[in-house]
Design an enzyme around this catalytic site. Structure first.
Site, short mmCIF file in Angstrom:
data_model
loop_
_atom_site.label_atom_id
_atom_site.label_comp_id
_atom_site.label_asym_id
_atom_site.label_seq_id
_atom_site.Cartn_x
_atom_site.Cartn_y
_atom_site.Cartn_z
N CYS A 117 14.73 17.15 11.63
CA CYS A 117 13.89 16.88 12.62
C CYS A 117 12.45 16.75 12.49
O CYS A 117 11.62 15.30 12.71
CB CYS A 117 13.98 17.81 13.71
N HIS A 245 6.96 18.13 19.43
CA HIS A 245 8.42 18.37 19.27
C HIS A 245 9.46 18.27 20.42
O HIS A 245 9.97 17.53 20.60
CB HIS A 245 9.11 19.38 18.49
N HIS A 282 16.48 13.28 21.78
CA HIS A 282 16.12 13.27 20.40
C HIS A 282 16.88 12.66 18.99
O HIS A 282 18.16 12.99 18.83
CB HIS A 282 16.77 14.98 20.58
#
Length: 353
Positions: A117, A245, A282
């Protein structure tokens, strides 16, 4: 430092920066029940997806062309410009990446970042360093991630996805993320400033705490070190907004809150914080590029996006969350932070042009 002179984005809100900004302003998640594949035997059933089943390389070709056109690159300039990618790697990734660069008239593929990520932020840091160190006059950075059955199954089987279908970063009652479609491209150019720039990448920091395969250190030491390295490179500006995040998992959000407070003293408790993953989903390897676009839009429109899905405070996340729409950036500097499994973290300091 490097100026972002061309920027193009695709999210579940639709194609383009205006569609993304309208979605962010609405504070309504771009989430719906998954129809791209069968989720009947899954715990989770929602994602932020576009219609159909987009191909990442086809999407990136259009976005790269769009970003290069906005940056005003001639065919001759494209031919001297390398490409840095952020993608989930497969058997044919290298070959398709080379084909993509050639189709867009770019010189070559310098790297394909796959650091989970944090891949896009790592790719942006890589490109910014190449430009700042005068190795390249400009670099195109692009990344994509579209929700597919295998990745959805992996996250669902691990119990990571929220069965509720609503992501609640830093909130009491959070249960996990909602995956999202995302792709973006940016042209990073040797800093010149002026009206042609969306923003500047002025600092970057990469760390890997390597403490556990999937769990973060509760004290946030790894991402805090990435934040501090990025700030030092940028000259230690005061950060007014953090695009976090924050995937709305209990352990990761708590560790990231600790990292922000540890990495931004004495400003950590005052900086506005939100995670836009609650809105656009996401986007995995594309997260950093999509969130670069979010920060660019926040600078240009004079307001930062809300931390959607919030139910109430969590003692493990004592941050100054953006809960009211229309909140203005407190300073001319923002921080974009992304972390990934294995303990990788990349922080970017972004400045108004």
């Amino acid at each position: 430092m490097a100026d972002v002179t061309g920027l193009a984005v695709l999210t579940a809100y639709g194609h383009g920066l205006p569609a993304l900004w309208d979605g962010l302003k609405s504070a309504t998640p771009a989430t719906s029940r998954v129809t791209r594949f069968d989720t009947a035997h899954r715990h989770a059933h929602h994602a932020a997806t576009l219609p159909g089943d987009p191909d990442p390389f086809a999407a990136l070709r259009g976005l790269i062309d769009e970003a290069c056109e906005e940056a005003g690159l001639s065919p001759e300039q494209r031919a001297r410009t390398p490409l840095v990618l952020a993608l989930h790697a497969g058997r044919d990734t290298a070959a398709r990446a080379r084909t993509l660069a050639a189709a867009c008239g770019l010189r070559e593929v310098l790297a394909v970042h796959t650091a989970a990520c944090a891949a896009s932020n790592s790719a942006l840091a890589d490109a910014a360093e190449l430009v700042a160190d005068l190795a390249e006059e400009r670099v195109v950075v692009a990344g994509a991630s579209f929700v597919d059955a295998s990745m959805f199954a992996a996250f669902d089987s691990a119990g990571i996805l929220t069965p509720e279908g609503v992501s609640r970063p830093f909130s009491a009652g959070r249960e996990g993320p909602v995956l999202g479609d995302g792709a973006a491209a940016a042209v990073l150019t040797r800093a010149a400033g002026g009206t042609g720039s969306w923003l500047r990448v002025t600092g970057w920091g990469n760390t890997c705490e390597a403490d556990h395969v999937v769990r973060p250190r509760p004290d946030g030491r790894g991402p805090a070190a990435a934040i501090q390295a990025a700030l030092a490179r940028a000259g230690n500006p005061r950060i007014g907004y953090v695009n976090a995040h924050a995937t709305a998992t209990p352990a990761f959000d708590a560790a990231e809150a600790a990292a922000i407070l540890r990495g931004l003293p004495p400003d950590g408790a005052d900086a506005h914080v939100s995670s836009t993953k609650a809105l656009h989903g996401h986007c995995l390897e594309a997260s950093g590029l999509v969130e670069l676009a979010v920060c660019a839009l926040a600078f240009r429109n004079g307001q930062v996006p809300v931390n959607a899905g919030y139910l109430g405070p969590d003692a493990d996340c004592p941050l100054n969350l953006v809960l009211e729409p229309g909140t203005a950036p407190a300073t001319g500097h923002m921080l974009s932070l992304n972390t990934g499994f294995g303990g990788v973290s990349t922080a970017l300091v972004l400045a108004a042009p």
